[in-house]
Scaffold this motif. Sequence first.
Motif, PDB file in Angstrom:
ATOM      1  N   GLN A 184       0.840  -1.198   0.000  1.00 54.40           N
ATOM      2  CA  GLN A 184       0.000   0.000   0.000  1.00 54.40           C
ATOM      3  C   GLN A 184       0.884   1.261   0.000  1.00 54.40           C
ATOM      4  O   GLN A 184       1.957   1.290   0.610  1.00 54.40           O
ATOM      5  CB  GLN A 184      -0.917   0.026   1.232  1.00 54.40           C
ATOM      6  CG  GLN A 184      -1.935  -1.107   1.278  1.00 54.40           C
ATOM      7  CD  GLN A 184      -1.462  -2.272   2.121  1.00 54.40           C
ATOM      8  OE1 GLN A 184      -0.275  -2.597   2.111  1.00 54.40           O
ATOM      9  NE2 GLN A 184      -2.369  -2.906   2.850  1.00 54.40           N
ATOM     10  N   THR A 185       0.395   2.281  -0.675  1.00 51.50           N
ATOM     11  CA  THR A 185       1.143   3.535  -0.745  1.00 51.50           C
ATOM     12  C   THR A 185       0.695   4.475   0.380  1.00 51.50           C
ATOM     13  O   THR A 185      -0.408   4.366   0.903  1.00 51.50           O
ATOM     14  CB  THR A 185       0.921   4.226  -2.102  1.00 51.50           C
ATOM     15  OG1 THR A 185      -0.473   4.487  -2.282  1.00 51.50           O
ATOM     16  CG2 THR A 185       1.425   3.342  -3.242  1.00 51.50           C
TER      17      THR A 185
ATOM     18  N   TYR B  96       5.460  -1.042   2.950  1.00 49.63           N
ATOM     19  CA  TYR B  96       4.646   0.034   2.378  1.00 49.63           C
ATOM     20  C   TYR B  96       5.501   0.853   1.411  1.00 49.63           C
ATOM     21  O   TYR B  96       6.732   0.803   1.438  1.00 49.63           O
ATOM     22  CB  TYR B  96       4.085   0.923   3.488  1.00 49.63           C
ATOM     23  CG  TYR B  96       3.202   0.183   4.461  1.00 49.63           C
ATOM     24  CD1 TYR B  96       1.854  -0.043   4.187  1.00 49.63           C
ATOM     25  CD2 TYR B  96       3.713  -0.314   5.664  1.00 49.63           C
ATOM     26  CE1 TYR B  96       1.046  -0.736   5.072  1.00 49.63           C
ATOM     27  CE2 TYR B  96       2.912  -1.014   6.555  1.00 49.63           C
ATOM     28  CZ  TYR B  96       1.580  -1.217   6.259  1.00 49.63           C
ATOM     29  OH  TYR B  96       0.783  -1.915   7.132  1.00 49.63           O
TER      30      TYR B  96
ATOM     31  N   ALA C 247       3.871   7.206  -1.803  1.00 53.18           N
ATOM     32  CA  ALA C 247       3.031   7.449  -2.984  1.00 53.18           C
ATOM     33  C   ALA C 247       3.722   8.435  -3.924  1.00 53.18           C
ATOM     34  O   ALA C 247       4.194   9.490  -3.485  1.00 53.18           O
ATOM     35  CB  ALA C 247       1.677   7.989  -2.556  1.00 53.18           C
TER      36      ALA C 247
ATOM     37  N   GLN D 102      -3.267  10.049  -4.709  1.00 53.39           N
ATOM     38  CA  GLN D 102      -3.674   8.667  -4.967  1.00 53.39           C
ATOM     39  C   GLN D 102      -3.189   7.701  -3.885  1.00 53.39           C
ATOM     40  O   GLN D 102      -3.268   6.495  -4.053  1.00 53.39           O
ATOM     41  CB  GLN D 102      -3.118   8.223  -6.330  1.00 53.39           C
ATOM     42  CG  GLN D 102      -3.608   9.055  -7.510  1.00 53.39           C
ATOM     43  CD  GLN D 102      -5.110   8.994  -7.674  1.00 53.39           C
ATOM     44  OE1 GLN D 102      -5.724   7.937  -7.540  1.00 53.39           O
ATOM     45  NE2 GLN D 102      -5.726  10.142  -7.954  1.00 53.39           N
ATOM     46  N   ALA D 103      -2.702   8.224  -2.777  1.00 57.83           N
ATOM     47  CA  ALA D 103      -2.165   7.368  -1.711  1.00 57.83           C
ATOM     48  C   ALA D 103      -3.270   6.528  -1.073  1.00 57.83           C
ATOM     49  O   ALA D 103      -4.430   6.957  -0.972  1.00 57.83           O
ATOM     50  CB  ALA D 103      -1.487   8.226  -0.655  1.00 57.83           C
ATOM     51  N   ASP D 104      -2.899   5.334  -0.649  1.00 55.18           N
ATOM     52  CA  ASP D 104      -3.846   4.457   0.052  1.00 55.18           C
ATOM     53  C   ASP D 104      -3.986   4.849   1.523  1.00 55.18           C
ATOM     54  O   ASP D 104      -5.053   4.671   2.121  1.00 55.18           O
ATOM     55  CB  ASP D 104      -3.377   3.002  -0.022  1.00 55.18           C
ATOM     56  CG  ASP D 104      -3.278   2.494  -1.453  1.00 55.18           C
ATOM     57  OD1 ASP D 104      -4.246   2.705  -2.212  1.00 55.18           O
ATOM     58  OD2 ASP D 104      -2.245   1.889  -1.801  1.00 55.18           O
ATOM     59  N   LEU D 105      -2.908   5.344   2.097  1.00 57.25           N
ATOM     60  CA  LEU D 105      -2.876   5.646   3.523  1.00 57.25           C
ATOM     61  C   LEU D 105      -2.361   7.071   3.769  1.00 57.25           C
ATOM     62  O   LEU D 105      -1.489   7.559   3.046  1.00 57.25           O
ATOM     63  CB  LEU D 105      -1.965   4.654   4.271  1.00 57.25           C
ATOM     64  CG  LEU D 105      -2.308   3.164   4.138  1.00 57.25           C
ATOM     65  CD1 LEU D 105      -1.181   2.317   4.707  1.00 57.25           C
ATOM     66  CD2 LEU D 105      -3.632   2.851   4.835  1.00 57.25           C
TER      67      LEU D 105
ATOM     68  N   ARG E 115      -6.985   5.355   6.560  1.00 58.30           N
ATOM     69  CA  ARG E 115      -7.269   4.993   5.173  1.00 58.30           C
ATOM     70  C   ARG E 115      -7.643   6.261   4.421  1.00 58.30           C
ATOM     71  O   ARG E 115      -8.458   7.069   4.887  1.00 58.30           O
ATOM     72  CB  ARG E 115      -8.416   3.987   5.107  1.00 58.30           C
ATOM     73  CG  ARG E 115      -8.043   2.594   5.577  1.00 58.30           C
ATOM     74  CD  ARG E 115      -9.201   1.617   5.396  1.00 58.30           C
ATOM     75  NE  ARG E 115      -9.753   1.652   4.033  1.00 58.30           N
ATOM     76  CZ  ARG E 115     -10.672   0.809   3.592  1.00 58.30           C
ATOM     77  NH1 ARG E 115     -11.148  -0.131   4.398  1.00 58.30           N
ATOM     78  NH2 ARG E 115     -11.120   0.898   2.360  1.00 58.30           N
TER      79      ARG E 115
ATOM     80  N   ASP F 214      -9.285   6.539   1.607  1.00 56.19           N
ATOM     81  CA  ASP F 214     -10.606   6.529   0.960  1.00 56.19           C
ATOM     82  C   ASP F 214     -11.741   6.789   1.937  1.00 56.19           C
ATOM     83  O   ASP F 214     -12.736   7.447   1.607  1.00 56.19           O
ATOM     84  CB  ASP F 214     -10.821   5.202   0.214  1.00 56.19           C
ATOM     85  CG  ASP F 214     -10.662   3.994   1.115  1.00 56.19           C
ATOM     86  OD1 ASP F 214     -10.257   4.158   2.286  1.00 56.19           O
ATOM     87  OD2 ASP F 214     -10.960   2.867   0.653  1.00 56.19           O
TER      88      ASP F 214
END
Length: 211
Positions: free
Chosen positions: A37-38, A70, A73, A78-81, A158, A160
């Motif tokens: 994950q980024t 990890y 990003a 667009q990072a996941d975290l 997160r 999102d």
Amino acid sequence: MKMLPFAAAALLALGGCATPFNAKVSRFQQLPATTGQTFVIKAADPRLDGGIEFGQYAQMVSGKLAAQGYRPASDPAQADLVVKIGYSVDKGRERTVGTLSPYGYGGAFGGPWGGYGGRFGYYGRSRFAFGFYDPFLLDDGVTSYTVYTSELDLRIDRADTGKSVFEGTAKAQSRSDDLPYLVPRLVEAMFTGFPGNSGETVKITIAPEKK
């Protein structure tokens, strides 16, 4: 001042070695398995974002996360975290310590020189306080010095949903209020055994740097 032989030996031993850095680390986490994950790193205090000092600490945390699998990003949007870092050190408080004595100083029994209940006595005084090593002081009378409490807070959300998946705090007490000295050691403590067992507080000892 007349010094007992064992006291002199203890003083020499302490003077010949550096003091380890002790921290208490609490972590709560619901991190999923690492799949590359980024992440993007931000300051908990937005005023610090873009600062040189914060950037140095953020780079340390980034390296620790990369070692866990990890990835930074390439596009922060667009990072996941989202990783948020906060750090601080207080103004300190005075600590007063009396002479090491088998009869104590300010004891609970038999007046100020009581033995087993002595606040600063050989039997009644602990050498260790929270996150801080307090060596034997071999001086007549009372010694006073300043103790500072430092803290590192790390939160991972997160991107999102904004849901928190990791919340960690590392605290230490020392005789230094120098953030460039304290923060790297708190980061090291935070990532020792990362991510840890959720809800557990552990004591982490960072060995002194070799000279």
